[in-house]
Design a protein around this motif. Sequence first.
Motif, PDB file in Angstrom:
ATOM      1  N   ALA A  23       1.131  -1.439  -0.058  1.00 30.81           N
ATOM      2  CA  ALA A  23       0.361  -0.214   0.220  1.00 30.81           C
ATOM      3  C   ALA A  23       1.175   1.242   0.045  1.00 30.81           C
ATOM      4  CB  ALA A  23      -1.026   0.150   1.243  1.00 30.81           C
ATOM      5  N   ARG A  24       1.414   1.375   1.355  1.00 33.31           N
ATOM      6  CA  ARG A  24       2.281   2.650   0.820  1.00 33.31           C
ATOM      7  C   ARG A  24       3.808   2.710  -0.601  1.00 33.31           C
ATOM      8  NH1 ARG A  24       6.586   0.906   5.056  1.00 33.31           N
ATOM      9  NH2 ARG A  24       4.084   0.536   6.669  1.00 33.31           N
ATOM     10  N   ALA A  25       4.434   1.752  -1.201  1.00 38.71           N
ATOM     11  CA  ALA A  25       4.770   1.140  -2.757  1.00 38.71           C
ATOM     12  C   ALA A  25       3.876   2.472  -3.607  1.00 38.71           C
ATOM     13  CB  ALA A  25       4.937   0.699  -2.748  1.00 38.71           C
ATOM     14  N   THR A  26       2.945   1.459  -3.436  1.00 39.28           N
ATOM     15  CA  THR A  26       2.157   2.788  -4.494  1.00 39.28           C
ATOM     16  C   THR A  26       1.498   3.848  -4.002  1.00 39.28           C
ATOM     17  OG1 THR A  26      -0.645   1.677  -3.728  1.00 39.28           O
ATOM     18  CG2 THR A  26       1.088   0.656  -5.498  1.00 39.28           C
ATOM     19  N   CYS A  27       1.563   4.459  -3.087  1.00 39.66           N
ATOM     20  CA  CYS A  27       0.921   6.324  -2.506  1.00 39.66           C
ATOM     21  C   CYS A  27       2.701   6.581  -2.966  1.00 39.66           C
ATOM     22  CB  CYS A  27       0.272   6.137  -1.382  1.00 39.66           C
ATOM     23  SG  CYS A  27      -1.029   4.914  -1.585  1.00 39.66           S
ATOM     24  N   ASP A  28       3.423   6.153  -3.300  1.00 45.12           N
ATOM     25  CA  ASP A  28       4.849   7.350  -3.907  1.00 45.12           C
ATOM     26  C   ASP A  28       5.122   7.038  -4.732  1.00 45.12           C
ATOM     27  OD1 ASP A  28       4.574   6.567  -0.565  1.00 45.12           O
ATOM     28  OD2 ASP A  28       6.310   5.238  -0.150  1.00 45.12           O
ATOM     29  N   VAL A  29       5.546   8.230  -4.470  1.00 42.76           N
ATOM     30  CA  VAL A  29       5.449   9.345  -5.997  1.00 42.76           C
ATOM     31  C   VAL A  29       7.667   9.574  -6.046  1.00 42.76           C
ATOM     32  CG1 VAL A  29       5.734  10.952  -7.242  1.00 42.76           C
ATOM     33  CG2 VAL A  29       4.063   9.845  -6.668  1.00 42.76           C
ATOM     34  N   PRO A  30       8.254   8.703  -6.807  1.00 46.96           N
ATOM     35  CA  PRO A  30       9.719   9.593  -6.208  1.00 46.96           C
ATOM     36  C   PRO A  30       9.989  11.037  -7.191  1.00 46.96           C
ATOM     37  CG  PRO A  30       9.254   7.971  -8.670  1.00 46.96           C
ATOM     38  CD  PRO A  30       8.063   8.235  -8.119  1.00 46.96           C
ATOM     39  N   VAL A  31      10.341  11.837  -6.299  1.00 50.94           N
ATOM     40  CA  VAL A  31      10.690  13.027  -6.418  1.00 50.94           C
ATOM     41  C   VAL A  31      12.827  13.128  -6.198  1.00 50.94           C
ATOM     42  CG1 VAL A  31      10.385  15.505  -5.738  1.00 50.94           C
ATOM     43  CG2 VAL A  31       8.599  13.912  -6.219  1.00 50.94           C
ATOM     44  N   ALA A  32      13.289  13.251  -7.352  1.00 47.66           N
ATOM     45  CA  ALA A  32      14.374  13.029  -7.610  1.00 47.66           C
ATOM     46  C   ALA A  32      15.363  12.173  -6.768  1.00 47.66           C
ATOM     47  CB  ALA A  32      15.502  15.034  -6.405  1.00 47.66           C
ATOM     48  N   GLY A  33      14.665  11.240  -6.606  1.00 49.80           N
ATOM     49  CA  GLY A  33      15.126  10.059  -5.800  1.00 49.80           C
ATOM     50  C   GLY A  33      14.783   9.558  -4.907  1.00 49.80           C
ATOM     51  N   VAL A  34      14.076  10.300  -4.108  1.00 50.77           N
ATOM     52  CA  VAL A  34      13.321   9.780  -2.633  1.00 50.77           C
ATOM     53  C   VAL A  34      11.617  10.122  -2.836  1.00 50.77           C
ATOM     54  CG1 VAL A  34      13.049  11.506  -0.589  1.00 50.77           C
ATOM     55  CG2 VAL A  34      15.176  11.977  -2.603  1.00 50.77           C
ATOM     56  N   PRO A  35      11.102   9.022  -2.144  1.00 54.20           N
ATOM     57  CA  PRO A  35       9.708   9.296  -2.578  1.00 54.20           C
ATOM     58  C   PRO A  35       8.913   9.479  -1.619  1.00 54.20           C
ATOM     59  CG  PRO A  35      11.288   7.223  -1.203  1.00 54.20           C
ATOM     60  CD  PRO A  35      12.200   8.343  -1.360  1.00 54.20           C
ATOM     61  N   TRP A  36       8.113  10.568  -2.241  1.00 53.49           N
ATOM     62  CA  TRP A  36       7.066  11.066  -1.927  1.00 53.49           C
ATOM     63  C   TRP A  36       5.955  10.230  -1.843  1.00 53.49           C
ATOM     64  CZ3 TRP A  36       6.741  17.200  -1.859  1.00 53.49           C
ATOM     65  CH2 TRP A  36       8.023  17.187  -1.191  1.00 53.49           C
ATOM     66  N   PRO A  37       5.175  10.641  -0.566  1.00 59.17           N
ATOM     67  CA  PRO A  37       3.639  10.464  -0.442  1.00 59.17           C
ATOM     68  C   PRO A  37       2.942  11.049  -1.578  1.00 59.17           C
ATOM     69  CG  PRO A  37       4.703  10.228   2.064  1.00 59.17           C
ATOM     70  CD  PRO A  37       5.705  11.525   1.060  1.00 59.17           C
ATOM     71  N   ALA A  38       2.162  10.532  -1.972  1.00 56.00           N
ATOM     72  CA  ALA A  38       1.327  11.028  -2.955  1.00 56.00           C
ATOM     73  C   ALA A  38       0.215  12.423  -2.941  1.00 56.00           C
ATOM     74  CB  ALA A  38       0.246  10.061  -3.898  1.00 56.00           C
ATOM     75  N   TYR A  39       0.072  12.052  -1.694  1.00 55.95           N
ATOM     76  CA  TYR A  39      -0.987  13.170  -1.161  1.00 55.95           C
ATOM     77  C   TYR A  39      -0.184  14.345  -1.045  1.00 55.95           C
ATOM     78  CZ  TYR A  39       0.520  13.256   3.815  1.00 55.95           C
ATOM     79  OH  TYR A  39       1.581  12.813   5.235  1.00 55.95           O
ATOM     80  N   LYS A  40       1.138  14.345  -0.681  1.00 52.10           N
ATOM     81  CA  LYS A  40       1.747  15.532  -0.443  1.00 52.10           C
ATOM     82  C   LYS A  40       1.470  16.499  -2.008  1.00 52.10           C
ATOM     83  CE  LYS A  40       4.383  14.687   3.147  1.00 52.10           C
ATOM     84  NZ  LYS A  40       6.256  14.414   4.016  1.00 52.10           N
ATOM     85  N   LEU A  41       2.138  15.410  -2.895  1.00 57.24           N
ATOM     86  CA  LEU A  41       2.296  16.372  -4.315  1.00 57.24           C
ATOM     87  C   LEU A  41       0.700  16.799  -4.704  1.00 57.24           C
ATOM     88  CD1 LEU A  41       4.415  13.741  -6.003  1.00 57.24           C
ATOM     89  CD2 LEU A  41       4.974  16.149  -5.007  1.00 57.24           C
ATOM     90  N   ILE A  42      -0.176  15.759  -4.369  1.00 59.47           N
ATOM     91  CA  ILE A  42      -1.443  16.184  -4.719  1.00 59.47           C
ATOM     92  C   ILE A  42      -2.043  18.103  -3.866  1.00 59.47           C
ATOM     93  CG2 ILE A  42      -4.254  16.034  -4.621  1.00 59.47           C
ATOM     94  CD1 ILE A  42      -3.031  12.256  -4.673  1.00 59.47           C
ATOM     95  N   ALA A  43      -1.487  18.240  -2.778  1.00 61.63           N
ATOM     96  CA  ALA A  43      -2.290  18.901  -2.141  1.00 61.63           C
ATOM     97  C   ALA A  43      -0.862  19.840  -2.209  1.00 61.63           C
ATOM     98  CB  ALA A  43      -1.308  18.482  -0.108  1.00 61.63           C
ATOM     99  N   LEU A  44       0.256  20.175  -2.600  1.00 64.67           N
ATOM    100  CA  LEU A  44       1.261  20.792  -3.423  1.00 64.67           C
ATOM    101  C   LEU A  44       0.616  21.410  -4.856  1.00 64.67           C
ATOM    102  CD1 LEU A  44       5.040  19.820  -2.840  1.00 64.67           C
ATOM    103  CD2 LEU A  44       4.027  21.906  -1.678  1.00 64.67           C
TER     104      LEU A  44
END
Length: 76
Positions: free
Chosen positions: A12-33
Amino acid sequence: MTTAGNFHSTVARATCDVPVAGVPWPAYKLIALLVGAVVLLVVGVVTMTASTAVLSGAAIGTLTWLGLSAYCSSCR
Protein backbone atom coordinates in the motif's frame (compact mmCIF):
# COMPACT_ATOMS: atom_id res chain seq x y z
CA MET A 1 10.20 -13.39 7.46
CA THR A 2 7.38 -11.16 6.16
CA THR A 3 3.89 -11.60 7.49
CA ALA A 4 0.81 -10.92 5.40
CA GLY A 5 0.05 -7.73 7.35
CA ASN A 6 3.54 -6.32 6.80
CA PHE A 7 3.40 -7.22 3.12
CA HIS A 8 0.02 -5.52 2.74
CA SER A 9 1.20 -2.27 4.35
CA THR A 10 4.41 -2.29 2.30
CA VAL A 11 2.48 -2.74 -0.94
CA ALA A 12 0.00 0.00 0.00
CA ARG A 13 2.85 2.41 0.81
CA ALA A 14 4.72 1.58 -2.39
CA THR A 15 1.75 2.41 -4.61
CA CYS A 16 1.16 5.76 -2.84
CA ASP A 17 4.76 6.94 -3.13
CA VAL A 18 6.02 9.02 -6.03
CA PRO A 19 9.77 9.35 -6.61
CA VAL A 20 10.90 12.99 -6.65
CA ALA A 21 14.63 13.35 -7.35
CA GLY A 22 15.11 9.79 -6.13
CA VAL A 23 13.27 10.35 -2.84
CA PRO A 24 9.86 8.71 -2.33
CA TRP A 25 7.14 11.26 -1.51
CA PRO A 26 3.60 10.35 -0.49
CA ALA A 27 1.20 11.18 -3.31
CA TYR A 28 -1.05 13.24 -1.02
CA LYS A 29 1.78 15.74 -0.48
CA LEU A 30 2.17 16.30 -4.21
CA ILE A 31 -1.59 16.60 -4.64
CA ALA A 32 -1.73 19.21 -1.86
CA LEU A 33 1.10 21.20 -3.45
CA LEU A 34 -0.63 21.08 -6.83
CA VAL A 35 -3.98 22.18 -5.35
CA GLY A 36 -2.29 25.04 -3.49
CA ALA A 37 -0.52 26.19 -6.66
CA VAL A 38 -3.75 26.11 -8.68
CA VAL A 39 -5.58 28.12 -6.01
CA LEU A 40 -2.68 30.60 -5.93
CA LEU A 41 -2.90 31.14 -9.68
CA VAL A 42 -6.70 31.34 -9.84
CA VAL A 43 -7.05 33.74 -6.92
CA GLY A 44 -4.14 35.79 -8.23
CA VAL A 45 -5.75 36.19 -11.64
CA VAL A 46 -9.19 36.94 -10.22
CA THR A 47 -8.18 39.40 -7.49
CA MET A 48 -4.88 40.73 -8.93
CA THR A 49 -3.64 40.87 -5.31
CA ALA A 50 -0.52 38.88 -4.43
CA SER A 51 -1.14 38.74 -0.68
CA THR A 52 -4.65 37.31 -1.06
CA ALA A 53 -3.45 34.77 -3.60
CA VAL A 54 -0.52 33.60 -1.48
CA LEU A 55 -2.56 33.30 1.71
CA SER A 56 -5.40 31.49 -0.07
CA GLY A 57 -3.04 29.07 -1.79
CA ALA A 58 -1.18 28.38 1.45
CA ALA A 59 -4.40 27.85 3.41
CA ILE A 60 -5.97 25.50 0.87
CA GLY A 61 -2.70 23.63 0.36
CA THR A 62 -2.29 23.15 4.11
CA LEU A 63 -5.88 22.00 4.60
CA THR A 64 -5.56 19.58 1.68
CA TRP A 65 -2.27 18.25 3.04
CA LEU A 66 -3.70 17.67 6.52
CA GLY A 67 -6.97 16.24 5.26
CA LEU A 68 -5.39 13.79 2.85
CA SER A 69 -2.73 12.73 5.36
CA ALA A 70 -5.44 11.95 7.91
CA TYR A 71 -7.42 10.06 5.28
CA CYS A 72 -4.39 8.07 4.09
CA SER A 73 -3.29 7.18 7.62
CA SER A 74 -6.79 5.91 8.48
CA CYS A 75 -6.78 3.65 5.40
CA ARG A 76 -3.64 1.78 6.54
